[in-house]
Design an enzyme around this catalytic site. Structure first.
Site, PDB file in Angstrom:
ATOM      1  CE1 TYR A 241      -3.297  -2.994   1.097  1.00 34.64           C
ATOM      2  CE2 TYR A 241      -4.404  -1.142   0.039  1.00 34.64           C
ATOM      3  CZ  TYR A 241      -4.395  -2.465   0.442  1.00 34.64           C
ATOM      4  OH  TYR A 241      -5.489  -3.255   0.205  1.00 34.64           O
ATOM      5  CG  HIS A 242       5.017   1.500   1.064  1.00 35.27           C
ATOM      6  ND1 HIS A 242       6.298   1.031   1.209  1.00 35.27           N
ATOM      7  CD2 HIS A 242       4.445   1.425   2.294  1.00 35.27           C
ATOM      8  CE1 HIS A 242       6.498   0.680   2.486  1.00 35.27           C
ATOM      9  NE2 HIS A 242       5.387   0.909   3.150  1.00 35.27           N
ATOM     10  CE1 TYR A 243       0.227   9.453  -4.007  1.00 35.43           C
ATOM     11  CE2 TYR A 243      -1.516   7.852  -3.627  1.00 35.43           C
ATOM     12  CZ  TYR A 243      -1.083   9.036  -4.180  1.00 35.43           C
ATOM     13  OH  TYR A 243      -1.952   9.806  -4.901  1.00 35.43           O
TER      14      TYR A 243
END
Lengths: 163, 153
Positions: free
Chosen positions: A57-59
């Site tokens: 989920y790291h942008y």
């Protein structure tokens, strides 16, 4: 404070590529700051499987850079609205130097972008700055060049980076 | 590489040639489909592929062609050291890319060239780091504090 409705009168970008929610500071010809709220509901996260980890989920850094660019775009267009490239101009990315990624950004973060105009040569703008989450630096940008080009021009290569 | 890579691009990168460091570059190809999600907003009535999306495809090709990685490593993009965008990319373009890899300070760095059928589109240098690599020697920070304490005392 410049809100989204006003931003949309300045920038031609639209969903899903309008990546600034609010401009909080603008000193014409100098600098601007703006906010991007990151949510799990963004299109980049569509189709994430239930097995995805926190790291998944790291942008995406590329999207964060684009978001920072939109604050730069408002700094450039706030006083000469450009909401339609077909009748106005397209803001094109010319180059990036030393974009460093420090702290990953995740859903729930509100990113604060800081953009400074280092140089302007005609319609080519050179920016630098950083993006923070709270007190932590997520992204630093050593140099980023953008050029305003009429859409009709776009079969030719953009203006080379003057630096 | 995460199992579920999220990002602003919808296509996949194919490795055409894994290359051989020091001998020949790695080569990849990706199709920038007309239905890429970003085109709806970039821009309405005039679709042009964002430069950062070119970087995204090149990043994915880089992760797919990075030479031997330490087992158990977690390689992440640490920097876009430089990127020059040379010509626009449009819906339907086939984006071919070449990667020349070198080691730098324990990380991997690639020089990549991306092109469409019309010619060079971008030249990009990326740096990757292994976030699971062993950290600095334990206690180094404490030593410096002690040194400062000794100086002040």
């Amino acid at each position: 404070m410049i809100t989204v409705d006003e931003i949309k009168r300045m920038l031609p970008h639209r969903y899903p590529m309008l990546l600034v929610d609010r401009v909080t500071e603008l000193v014409p010809g100098e600098r601007a700051s703006g906010l991007k709220a990151v949510t799990c509901n963004e299109p980049w996260y569509e189709g994430m499987p239930d097995t995805a980890t926190e790291e998944d989920y790291h942008y995406p850094w590329t999207v964060l850079i684009e978001s920072w660019c939109h604050v730069a775009g408002v700094l450039v267009t706030w006083d000469r609205p450009n909401p339609d490239v077909r009748s106005g101009k397209a803001m094109l990315l010319g180059g990036i130097a030393d974009a460093e990624f420090h702290r990953p950004v995740v859903p729930g973060d509100v990113v604060e972008h800081h953009v400074r105009l280092a140089r302007q040569v005609g319609e080519t703008y050179v920016f630098e700055g950083e993006s923070l989450v709270g007190k932590e630096t997520a992204l630093t940008i050593g140099r980023l060049t953008m050029t305003m080009r009429p859409a009709s021009d776009l079969t030719a290569p953009p203006v080379p980076d003057p630096l | 590489m995460p199992a579920a890579a999220c990002g602003p691009v919808d296509g996949t990168v194919e490795v055409v040639d894994p290359g051989l460091p020091g001998e020949r570059p790695a080569r990849c190809v990706a199709v920038v489909g007309v239905s890429e999600k970003v085109f709806a907003g970039h821009f309405p009535g005039f679709a042009i592929f964002p430069g950062v999306c070119v970087v995204e495809y090149v990043q994915r090709g880089a992760l797919a062609t990075m030479p031997e990685r330490e087992p158990g490593g977690r390689w992440v993009l640490a920097a876009v050291e430089s990127s020059r965008f040379l010509s626009p990319v449009y819906p339907g373009d086939e984006l071919t890319s070449e990667y020349v890899w070198s080691r730098k300070d324990g990380g991997w760095r690639c020089r990549a060239s991306a092109a469409t059928g019309r010619g060079p589109a971008a030249q990009i240098r990326l740096r990757f780091e292994n976030r699971d690599a062993p950290g600095p020697v334990a206690g180094a920070g404490e030593r410096s504090e002690q040194d400062r304490g000794a100086d002040a005392g």
